[in-house]
Design a protein around this motif. Structure first.
Motif, PDB file in Angstrom:
ATOM      1  N   LEU A  21      30.452  14.399  33.985  1.00  0.00           N
ATOM      2  CA  LEU A  21      30.969  14.155  35.337  1.00  0.00           C
ATOM      3  C   LEU A  21      30.236  15.008  36.384  1.00  0.00           C
ATOM      4  O   LEU A  21      29.929  14.531  37.478  1.00  0.00           O
ATOM      5  CB  LEU A  21      32.478  14.425  35.388  1.00  0.00           C
ATOM      6  CG  LEU A  21      33.346  13.387  34.662  1.00  0.00           C
ATOM      7  CD1 LEU A  21      34.803  13.825  34.654  1.00  0.00           C
ATOM      8  CD2 LEU A  21      33.213  12.002  35.302  1.00  0.00           C
TER       9      LEU A  21
ATOM     10  N   LEU B  55      27.879   8.046  36.944  1.00  0.00           N
ATOM     11  CA  LEU B  55      29.291   8.055  36.551  1.00  0.00           C
ATOM     12  C   LEU B  55      29.894   9.399  36.937  1.00  0.00           C
ATOM     13  O   LEU B  55      29.415  10.443  36.504  1.00  0.00           O
ATOM     14  CB  LEU B  55      29.360   7.841  35.034  1.00  0.00           C
ATOM     15  CG  LEU B  55      30.720   7.669  34.372  1.00  0.00           C
ATOM     16  CD1 LEU B  55      31.401   6.404  34.879  1.00  0.00           C
ATOM     17  CD2 LEU B  55      30.558   7.601  32.847  1.00  0.00           C
TER      18      LEU B  55
ATOM     19  N   THR C 160      41.853  11.469  34.073  1.00  0.00           N
ATOM     20  CA  THR C 160      40.492  11.358  34.606  1.00  0.00           C
ATOM     21  C   THR C 160      39.480  11.473  33.466  1.00  0.00           C
ATOM     22  O   THR C 160      38.535  10.679  33.375  1.00  0.00           O
ATOM     23  CB  THR C 160      40.240  12.438  35.678  1.00  0.00           C
ATOM     24  OG1 THR C 160      41.201  12.285  36.724  1.00  0.00           O
ATOM     25  CG2 THR C 160      38.839  12.325  36.259  1.00  0.00           C
ATOM     26  N   ARG C 161      39.718  12.439  32.580  1.00  0.00           N
ATOM     27  CA  ARG C 161      38.794  12.602  31.434  1.00  0.00           C
ATOM     28  C   ARG C 161      38.897  11.421  30.483  1.00  0.00           C
ATOM     29  O   ARG C 161      37.890  10.959  29.937  1.00  0.00           O
ATOM     30  CB  ARG C 161      39.092  13.916  30.713  1.00  0.00           C
ATOM     31  CG  ARG C 161      38.735  15.123  31.576  1.00  0.00           C
ATOM     32  CD  ARG C 161      39.029  16.429  30.878  1.00  0.00           C
ATOM     33  NE  ARG C 161      38.579  17.546  31.699  1.00  0.00           N
ATOM     34  CZ  ARG C 161      39.371  18.533  32.137  1.00  0.00           C
ATOM     35  NH1 ARG C 161      40.660  18.550  31.819  1.00  0.00           N
ATOM     36  NH2 ARG C 161      38.880  19.497  32.874  1.00  0.00           N
TER      37      ARG C 161
ATOM     38  N   CYS D 163      36.991   8.573  31.920  1.00  0.00           N
ATOM     39  CA  CYS D 163      35.556   8.799  31.729  1.00  0.00           C
ATOM     40  C   CYS D 163      35.157   8.417  30.303  1.00  0.00           C
ATOM     41  O   CYS D 163      34.157   7.724  30.083  1.00  0.00           O
ATOM     42  CB  CYS D 163      35.216  10.266  32.024  1.00  0.00           C
ATOM     43  SG  CYS D 163      33.457  10.620  31.824  1.00  0.00           S
TER      44      CYS D 163
ATOM     45  N   ILE E  69      32.565  15.932  28.375  1.00  0.00           N
ATOM     46  CA  ILE E  69      32.980  15.011  29.442  1.00  0.00           C
ATOM     47  C   ILE E  69      32.783  15.655  30.809  1.00  0.00           C
ATOM     48  O   ILE E  69      32.226  15.048  31.726  1.00  0.00           O
ATOM     49  CB  ILE E  69      34.458  14.596  29.260  1.00  0.00           C
ATOM     50  CG1 ILE E  69      34.575  13.692  28.026  1.00  0.00           C
ATOM     51  CG2 ILE E  69      34.992  13.876  30.502  1.00  0.00           C
ATOM     52  CD1 ILE E  69      35.953  13.149  27.791  1.00  0.00           C
TER      53      ILE E  69
ATOM     54  N   ASN F  45      33.542  11.558  39.171  1.00  0.00           N
ATOM     55  CA  ASN F  45      34.831  11.432  39.852  1.00  0.00           C
ATOM     56  C   ASN F  45      34.692  11.756  41.338  1.00  0.00           C
ATOM     57  O   ASN F  45      34.021  12.709  41.745  1.00  0.00           O
ATOM     58  CB  ASN F  45      35.941  12.228  39.154  1.00  0.00           C
ATOM     59  CG  ASN F  45      35.665  13.697  39.025  1.00  0.00           C
ATOM     60  OD1 ASN F  45      34.547  14.093  38.710  1.00  0.00           O
ATOM     61  ND2 ASN F  45      36.669  14.512  39.258  1.00  0.00           N
TER      62      ASN F  45
END
Ligand code: TRP
Length: 339
Positions: A313, A85, A66-67, A70, A309, A87
């Protein structure tokens, strides 16, 4: 209902379930950045982690991917100031609207979804209930923003049709004009990147051969080596598009060149028609390395700053919820849920 009543808004999502390839970059990330920069739309991009877990994901891997996704978005030019942007799991209204849509969508509609059949394979009895409901969550991703346009690959067309069916049935059943009829924006043939080993197969992170794909984390040497060894036929390049018809590998390399050079395939062939691959491949490699190495460098820089990051998120999710909370509240009200 005419979509003119809704503000032009783009939503798209990518699953954080594998490494990023050149296919993700040219087919999705670069287009997402372009749509952001054209300024005709508000742009919202999502890492769909709740979709990823419809098949088993190792928890630590899922966090890392996921990171990394991103970082891939940002390194490809998606600006977390200009676009939203985030999740998916951090904006609970996606899952909440998906539940409402589970009551709208019909079993018969879901049973027709070809991606479910492909992913579930022979052993449908053992597929997760979430995998079956996947398209309903995808409809919720899109409609919780009243998104008007969704850039996706050809393989997602059926899910977009289902999204419209759900919106239409909801509007009809409750006698409202609440959800828009969202339009897919399907990638052109030129942005569909094929395997470097087999021009008839899509470039994929799950292909067993690493030589079949360019990963966004590949360094300059790896990129050049993979393009040099890419499968081709023995003929020289044609000067006209027609000459690529029966030559999927040649067409793929020309398409990739055109995408990087920001040229049409016609323009590329006007320049390189008559050249042998031995001459063309180094030209392509030079272009690819020049454009991809800043991306992989930026990705690895970002990956070293996990806190940065995660902050991006979290901020993205906050901004997303400014849109999703009122739309969910209105939906609950329409449905008759007391609050
Ligand atoms: N199903 C999409 C894919 O596999 C990913 C996705 C989830 C998506 N939700 C979305 C794409 C909403 C566009 C809009 O590619």
């Amino acid at each position: 209902m005419a979509n003119t009543a809704f503000q032009p808004r783009v939503f798209s999502g990518i699953q954080p379930s594998g490494g990023l390839t050149l296919g993700n970059y040219l087919g999705a990330l670069k287009r997402f950045a372009d749509m952001q920069n054209e300024g005709n739309f508000e742009t919202i991009y999502c890492m769909v982690d709740l979709h990823a877990i419809t098949v088993w994901q190792d928890p630590a891997d899922l966090k890392r991917k996921t990171r990394e996704l991103c970082a891939g978005f940002i390194a490809s030019g998606v600006d977390p100031e200009k676009s939203i942007l985030f999740n998916q799991s951090q904006v609970p209204e996606h899952a909440q609207l998906a539940w409402i849509f589970n009551t709208v969508a019909r079993m018969g509609w879901m049973n027709r979804m070809t991606q479910f059949k492909d992913k579930a394979g022979k052993n449908r009895e053992n597929a997760s209930l979430g995998l079956f409901a996947y398209p309903s969550l995808m409809a919720a991703d899109i409609l919780i923003y009243h998104a008007t346009h969704v850039p996706v690959g050809e393989d997602q067309k059926q899910h977009l049709e289902l999204t419209r069916d759900i919106a239409a049935k909801f509007n009809h059943d409750y006698g409202v004009d609440f959800f828009p009829m969202t339009e897919p924006v399907i990638e052109g043939a030129a942005t569909r990147v094929m395997s470097l080993r087999d021009g008839s197969k899509k470039m994929s992170k799950s292909d067993p051969s690493d030589m079949s794909r360019i990963n966004l984390t590949d360094d300059a040497d790896a990129i050049a080596a993979k393009l040099r060894k890419a499968r081709t036929d023995p003929d020289a390049l044609p000067s006209e598009v027609d000459g690529l018809a029966e030559r999927p590998e040649a067409r793929n390399l020309v398409n990739i060149y055109a995408a990087f050079a920001d040229m049409t395939v016609e323009q590329v062939l006007a320049d390189v028609g008559g050249k042998q691959f031995s001459e063309f491949k180094p030209m392509l490699a030079e272009l690819a390395v020049a454009q991809l190495s800043p991306i992989s460098a930026e990705m690895s820089r970002l990956m070293q700053d996990q806190e940065e990051i995660d902050k991006i998120l979290r901020r993205g999710a906050e901004r997303a919820r400014e849109i999703t909370e009122p739309i969910l509240a209105k939906t609950y009200d329409i449905v008759g849920l007391v609050r």
